[in-house]
Write an enzyme that holds these catalytic residues in place. Structure first.
Site, short mmCIF file in Angstrom:
data_model
loop_
_atom_site.label_atom_id
_atom_site.label_comp_id
_atom_site.label_asym_id
_atom_site.label_seq_id
_atom_site.Cartn_x
_atom_site.Cartn_y
_atom_site.Cartn_z
N GLY A 93 0.82 -1.22 0.00
CA GLY A 93 0.00 0.00 0.00
C GLY A 93 0.85 1.25 0.00
CG PHE A 95 4.02 2.81 -5.70
CD1 PHE A 95 5.27 3.37 -5.92
CD2 PHE A 95 3.06 2.92 -6.68
CE1 PHE A 95 5.55 4.02 -7.13
CE2 PHE A 95 3.32 3.57 -7.88
CZ PHE A 95 4.57 4.12 -8.10
CD GLN A 238 12.29 2.56 -2.05
OE1 GLN A 238 12.73 3.39 -2.86
NE2 GLN A 238 11.13 1.93 -2.24
N GLY A 265 11.27 1.94 -5.80
CA GLY A 265 11.69 3.31 -6.07
C GLY A 265 12.18 3.56 -7.48
CB CYS A 355 -3.16 -14.72 -27.76
SG CYS A 355 -3.94 -13.34 -28.61
CB CYS A 358 -3.36 -13.19 -32.68
SG CYS A 358 -2.77 -11.66 -31.93
ZN ZN Z 1 -2.29 -12.15 -29.69
#
Ligand code: ZN
Length: 418
Positions: A93, A95, A238, A265, A355, A358
């Site tokens: 939390g 950041f 850091q 950081g 994928c 595609c």
């Molecule tokens: Zn793809």
């Protein structure tokens, strides 16, 4: 034992390894998609599994505000709540809180901040941030640190680094005293929440039957870490953009002692050449036997580069956020699918991508969905981008196993980007 890390192969500083967590094995180097609010926006958990997502990142700040840690704890923890049986990592939390520039006040004790949702006042400290992460129950949790802004002068960077180190000790102490309270351990006895270890005897209960077939199979088959296991708390290095302070931060964080180390950081506005320089210099000071996590990076080219430097874990909102805004990463460079020139383009988004997006849809259709503001545009764009990132990491790992430096995407940078 909370996690185990094994390095299987190396190639220069790069490593291919396996990280064993209470909710399963992670092959490294790994890219972790960000599921801010217990959801990777637009993509269901079964699809994430199909894509081969090994570990998800959740944001403590957002879950703390909504639906609240107590709610998730009562529901058995984050794995059970979001029906994700594989490993999860939560950030502390810190950041997010530090990004609330005008809404926060930092003291030695912790950070007072106002919710971005309703302006209500909250307080996060090393103890409360660790308590929240124990309540959420991720496999890997992070120390509460101060992310030093960029640019910052040397006095400011040192002051901030020293504060992070004191906070790291407090996080570890709190964690050691409370680690047995993680939901998938503590629910074992008494009013066991479904999905926790030792809850098998409840599998025939009316509650589970009424929850339906999918929930029941989730309960029975997967979310069952051995009851002796706990979470793992990682320390964060850091030290801003100062090489000497980075070394000192690494050494003093290692002295406190954590099962894994993150480099924080970075990616806070500095030039990418500087990011690389800091990563390379910091990795040298981290133990080879422990996992190394570079927080909040990067583009496909950058994650390959950092894996080559010896980073094991990375997360970034880029593939999901960019996808929702119509920016797609491909083996031929970036494609801004909103552009009119794709309106009549019947070709596949990325012929090299395996994928399902595609395999099925044309650029023209993806462009139409985006231009029409269809929800499906966000879904398909995110699925492709995540596939591209995950495939990139699989290729990197394969290259390391073969003993060669990962050159995946090496041809991309030389090509003009649309
Ligand atoms: Zn793809």
């Amino acid at each position: 034992m909370s996690i185990q890390f094994h390095v299987d192969a190396t190639s220069g500083p790069a490593r291919a390894g396996r990280l064993l967590t209470p909710h399963g094995e992670i092959q490294t180097p790994v890219f972790m998609p960000v599921g801010t609010l217990a959801s990777v926006k637009g993509v269901s958990q079964d699809l994430l599994e199909e894509l081969g997502v090994q570990v998800l990142l959740g944001n403590t700040y957002h879950l703390y505000l909504r639906p609240g840690v107590d709610q998730i704890r009562k529901l058995g923890g984050l794995h059970r709540f979001m029906a994700w049986p594989r490993p999860i990592l939560t950030d502390s939390g810190g950041f997010q809180v530090f990004s609330l520039n005008d809404l926060r006040k930092v003291t030695e004790e912790g950070v007072t901040f106002r919710s971005h949702l309703d302006g209500s006042a909250h307080f996060l400290s090393p103890e409360t941030a660790t308590e929240a992460q124990i309540g959420l129950g991720a496999d890997i949790i992070m120390a509460f640190d101060e992310c030093t802004e960029y640019p910052a002068d040397q006095v400011r960077v040192r002051t901030s680094m020293d504060l992070t180190l004191r906070w790291a000790e407090r996080c570890k102490q709190y964690f050691e005293e409370h680690k047995s309270e993680v939901p998938w351990r503590t629910n074992r006895v008494g009013t066991a929440a479904p999905g926790c270890p030792g809850e098998r005897e409840l599998a025939g209960s009316a509650a589970l039957h009424s929850a339906g077939r999918v929930r029941a199979s989730f309960d029975c088959a997967q979310d069952r870490p051995a009851s002796a296991q706990t979470q793992s708390l990682f320390g964060i290095v850091q030290g801003g953009m100062n090489l000497a302070l980075r070394r000192e931060s690494a050494q003093r964080t290692i002295e406190i002692g954590f099962p894994g180390y993150a480099i924080g950081g970075l990616s806070v506005g500095e030039p990418r050449t500087l990011t690389r320089e800091i990563v390379e210099a910091t990795v040298e000071h981290l133990p080879t036997a422990k996992p190394r996590y570079l927080m909040g990076v990067g583009t496909p080219e950058e994650i390959v580069e950092y894996a080559n430097l010896g980073i094991d874990m990375m997360d970034c909102v880029l593939p999901t956020r960019a996808g929702r805004h119509g920016l797609l990463f491909t083996s031929q460079g970036k494609v801004s699918i909103k552009q009119a020139r794709y309106a009549g383009d019947d070709s596949t988004l990325d012929p090299a991508c395996r994928c399902q997006v595609c395999a099925r849809y044309s650029r023209a259709y993806l462009r139409h969905l985006y231009a029409s503001d269809e929800v499906l545009a966000q879904v398909l764009n995110t699925v492709h981008n995540l596939s591209f990132y995950l495939d990139t990491m699989r290729s990197v790992r394969h290259s390391i196993e073969l003993g060669s430096r990962a050159h995946f995407l090496s041809g991309v940078q030389s090509q003009p980007k649309p």
